[in-house]
Design an enzyme around this catalytic site. Structure first.
Site, short mmCIF file in Angstrom:
data_model
loop_
_atom_site.label_atom_id
_atom_site.label_comp_id
_atom_site.label_asym_id
_atom_site.label_seq_id
_atom_site.Cartn_x
_atom_site.Cartn_y
_atom_site.Cartn_z
CD GLU A 1 24.66 14.09 -20.01
OE1 GLU A 1 25.29 13.64 -20.98
OE2 GLU A 1 23.86 13.41 -19.36
CB CYS B 1 26.57 18.02 -26.93
SG CYS B 1 24.80 17.93 -26.63
P1 NAP Z 1 32.61 24.98 -20.71
O1 NAP Z 1 33.57 26.03 -21.07
O2 NAP Z 1 33.12 23.73 -20.11
O3 NAP Z 1 31.56 25.68 -19.74
C1 NAP Z 1 30.42 25.00 -19.29
C2 NAP Z 1 29.90 25.63 -18.02
O4 NAP Z 1 30.87 25.40 -16.97
C3 NAP Z 1 29.71 27.14 -18.09
O5 NAP Z 1 28.57 27.49 -17.38
C4 NAP Z 1 30.97 27.66 -17.40
O6 NAP Z 1 30.80 28.94 -16.85
C5 NAP Z 1 31.13 26.64 -16.31
N1 NAP Z 1 32.45 26.56 -15.71
C6 NAP Z 1 33.64 26.81 -16.30
N2 NAP Z 1 34.64 26.58 -15.42
C7 NAP Z 1 34.06 26.19 -14.26
C8 NAP Z 1 34.55 25.83 -12.97
N3 NAP Z 1 35.85 25.80 -12.70
N4 NAP Z 1 33.67 25.51 -12.01
C9 NAP Z 1 32.34 25.52 -12.25
N5 NAP Z 1 31.81 25.85 -13.46
C10 NAP Z 1 32.66 26.18 -14.44
O7 NAP Z 1 31.74 24.53 -21.97
P2 NAP Z 1 31.01 25.46 -23.04
O8 NAP Z 1 32.05 26.08 -23.90
O9 NAP Z 1 30.00 26.33 -22.38
O10 NAP Z 1 30.19 24.39 -23.85
C11 NAP Z 1 30.71 23.71 -24.97
C12 NAP Z 1 30.98 22.28 -24.62
O11 NAP Z 1 29.84 21.70 -24.01
C13 NAP Z 1 31.25 21.43 -25.84
O12 NAP Z 1 32.39 20.66 -25.60
C14 NAP Z 1 30.02 20.55 -25.96
O13 NAP Z 1 30.27 19.29 -26.54
C15 NAP Z 1 29.59 20.43 -24.56
N6 NAP Z 1 28.16 20.16 -24.48
C16 NAP Z 1 27.76 18.93 -24.09
C17 NAP Z 1 26.42 18.64 -23.99
C18 NAP Z 1 25.96 17.28 -23.57
O14 NAP Z 1 24.79 17.14 -23.25
N7 NAP Z 1 26.81 16.29 -23.55
C19 NAP Z 1 25.47 19.62 -24.30
C20 NAP Z 1 25.92 20.87 -24.68
C21 NAP Z 1 27.28 21.14 -24.77
P3 NAP Z 1 31.26 30.28 -17.62
O15 NAP Z 1 30.51 30.32 -18.89
O16 NAP Z 1 30.88 31.34 -16.65
O17 NAP Z 1 32.74 30.12 -17.82
#
Ligand code: NAP
Length: 527
Positions: free
Chosen positions: A255, A294
């Site tokens: 997602e 999101c």
């Molecule tokens: P993110 O930076 O991609 O991080 C998401 C999760 O992935 C965090 O728990 C992060 O951990 C983890 N992560 C990062 N690198 C990883 C790796 N190499 N391997 C495994 N896990 C890893 O996103 P965010 O900044 O938290 O969230 C914002 C984004 O989420 C926005 O783009 C938004 O649109 C999207 N979003 C989408 C939805 C949906 O349902 N479509 C819902 C909510 C948000 P750490 O925090 O420890 O780095």
């Protein structure tokens, strides 16, 4: 300061090495700390060996009863959880309730759904069919819980709903969970995990929680495991293409980003309830959780001849919110800060990108003074509105079709009022979670559904008659599909029973018709 711990292989772990500090984003005060966890291989194995069998030994009804009990348990801690969300997430009270009540609602909804799933260890997925004409042999599919562990990697913006929503679906399906909240807002998820472990009377091994970076988590996944990821498209791509995930055929649900649009039909004019609803929804979807959703609205399609009236009212309402942006500890505040200094930095860079394709018509990205906050403190951004030309709106290369600014930011896109133009603009973002069409014109609506829906996970239809009952498009209910094609990740969470399929193996049972009828019940006998 709170010390956040991971819960792995049935025990609490403080982690090792450098400490990561979490902050209150309104005051920048440190509020919690954590260290990197180790022993993830053992934790995953414990979940598979202990949690899986324990959950599979329970019927759907028993697992549903567990979910209902947990909904009540979390609700009992609601006030304390709201305080953490305000402190660590920069949430207003309303934002915090949206997240926390959303979590308990999914638990309750999936608890309720259990009542429909019967006493067998499987779900019968379809009706029995003859494998060929005149044959006594039938085929029928069943869904059974996978024997691995469900790894849930969550985004920072919904620490409660994101964690508990996925957990409810996986547990009802019968899979143990390892939940990894995003680090920057992990305080709320960590407290919820603590409540589940200490007071939830969970089956042993059903729940693990990794607080802090993912480390080598993905290196230990196996073919019966599932990864349900929510976050940015970039991280989603990293996970999908991780060598171990690819080699082991790990099932992955993503997602990701979404540049959600709303389409204002050519018939919607000022002075109608539908116009007012559209404005209300746009303001909610721009400013709730400071636009860090999101499902937030990023692109607003306005018929050219309505542009002035929409612009005038919307700018006015956004200025009202801007005047009440500040420390959410103050109950009068309507919008809080972004979650981290990094989010603010990214958002400002995104604004620069948007400025290459559109003109900023409201909001100051550099504003330094906010309600109850010392000048220059906190990671605030007031609501920002851009406006594009009709030509730029139709150009798929325009930055507002490419860049998700995860903040209270949207762009007005004038169009000629035809479905053809609306479809070109909506589809330019290459797949979104949700769009709303505001119209009372049935022909426009039918054409819009046909042309827009293939690019969306959910299409909300708003008309004058239903205006009073209508909910803003960013509310996601457990019974509806949550996901979207293309850029949005191609995933599908929730959707009632459909959401459970992520955690279950669909297997066709093939055999004699009467044998299948005995084994799988009434639906087989129908054939
Ligand atoms: P993110 O930076 O991609 O991080 C998401 C999760 O992935 C965090 O728990 C992060 O951990 C983890 N992560 C990062 N690198 C990883 C790796 N190499 N391997 C495994 N896990 C890893 O996103 P965010 O900044 O938290 O969230 C914002 C984004 O989420 C926005 O783009 C938004 O649109 C999207 N979003 C989408 C939805 C949906 O349902 N479509 C819902 C909510 C948000 P750490 O925090 O420890 O780095």
């Amino acid at each position: 300061m709170m010390q956040l711990k991971s819960y792995l292989a049935g025990a609490w772990h403080e982690g090792q090495g450098d400490r990561v500090v979490l902050h209150n984003p309104a005051t920048e005060a440190p509020m919690a700390e954590l260290s990197r966890a180790t022993g993830l291989d053992e934790a995953l194995q414990h979940a598979r060996d202990v949690g899986g069998p324990a959950l599979r030994a329970m019927s759907f009804a028993e697992r549903g009863a567990l979910l209902k009990r947990l909904a009540k348990l979390l609700h009992g801690h609601r006030e304390a959880l709201i305080e953490i969300a305000i402190d660590n997430g920069g949430n207003t009270r309303g934002d915090a309730k949206f997240d926390i009540d959303g979590a308990t609602a999914v638990l309750a909804a999936y608890g309720h759904l259990a009542g429909e799933l019967g006493e067998a260890p499987w779900i019968v997925a379809d009706e029995a069919v003859e494998i060929m004409r005149g044959s006594k042999i039938r085929a029928q599919s069943v869904l059974l819980p996978r024997h691995g562990v469900a790894v849930h990697i969550n985004a920072f913006n919904f620490p409660a709903w994101g964690m508990i929503g996925k957990l409810a679906v996986a547990w009802l399906a019968g899979m143990p969970v390892l939940s990894k909240p995003a680090t920057s807002t992990a305080a709320l998820a960590a407290r919820i995990g603590e409540i589940l472990v200490e007071e939830g009377e969970l089956p042993a091994g059903a729940f693990s929680m990794l607080i802090g970076p993912a480390g080598d988590l993905l290196d230990h996944l196996g073919p019966q495991d599932v990864v349900a990821f929510t976050g940015s498209a970039d991280t989603g791509a990293t996970i999908r293409t991780h060598p171990r995930v690819v080699a082991q055929g790990v099932r992955v649900n993503v997602e990701a980003d979404s540049l959600n649009a709303v389409v204002i039909g050519p018939d919607v004019g000022p002075g109608t309830e539908l116009f007012d609803l559209m404005i209300r929804d746009c303001v909610i979807e721009l400013t709730q959780k400071a636009g860090q959703k999101c499902t937030a609205t990023r692109r607003i399609l306005v018929p050219q001849d309505r542009l002035e009236s929409v612009r005038e009212v919307l700018v006015d309402r956004l200025r009202e919110v801007a005047s009440k942006t500040g420390d959410p500890a103050n109950k009068e505040v309507r919008m809080g800060p972004l979650s981290t200094a990094g989010q603010l930095r990214d958002a400002r860079a995104g604004l620069d990108a948007l400025a290459s394709s559109a003109t900023r018509i409201s909001g100051d990205p550099q504003r330094q003074s906010f309600v109850d906050v010392p000048e220059g403190k906190g990671w605030f951004l007031e609501p920002i509105l851009f406006e594009a030309t009709p030509q730029a709106a139709l150009d798929p290369a325009s930055s507002f079709h490419r860049v998700e600014v995860f903040a209270p930011v949207a762009t007005l896109l004038p169009y000629d009022g035809t479905v053809a133009a609306a479809a070109r603009i909506v589809s330019a973002a290459e797949g979104s979670l949700v769009s709303t069409v505001y119209t009372d014109d049935r022909e426009f609506l039918a054409d819009a559904v046909a042309e827009l829906a293939p690019f969306l996970g959910r299409l909300v239809v708003a008309d004058e008659k239903a205006a009073r009952a209508s909910l803003s498009p960013g509310c996601v209910f457990p019974v509806v599909n949550h996901g979207g094609p293309g850029r949005a990740g191609g995933g599908g969470e929730l959707g009632g029973r459909v959401g459970m399929e992520l955690y279950m193996q669909r297997t066709t049972i093939q055999g004699g018709g009467s044998q299948l009828a005995r084994l799988l019940g009434k639906s087989a006998r129908k054939e």
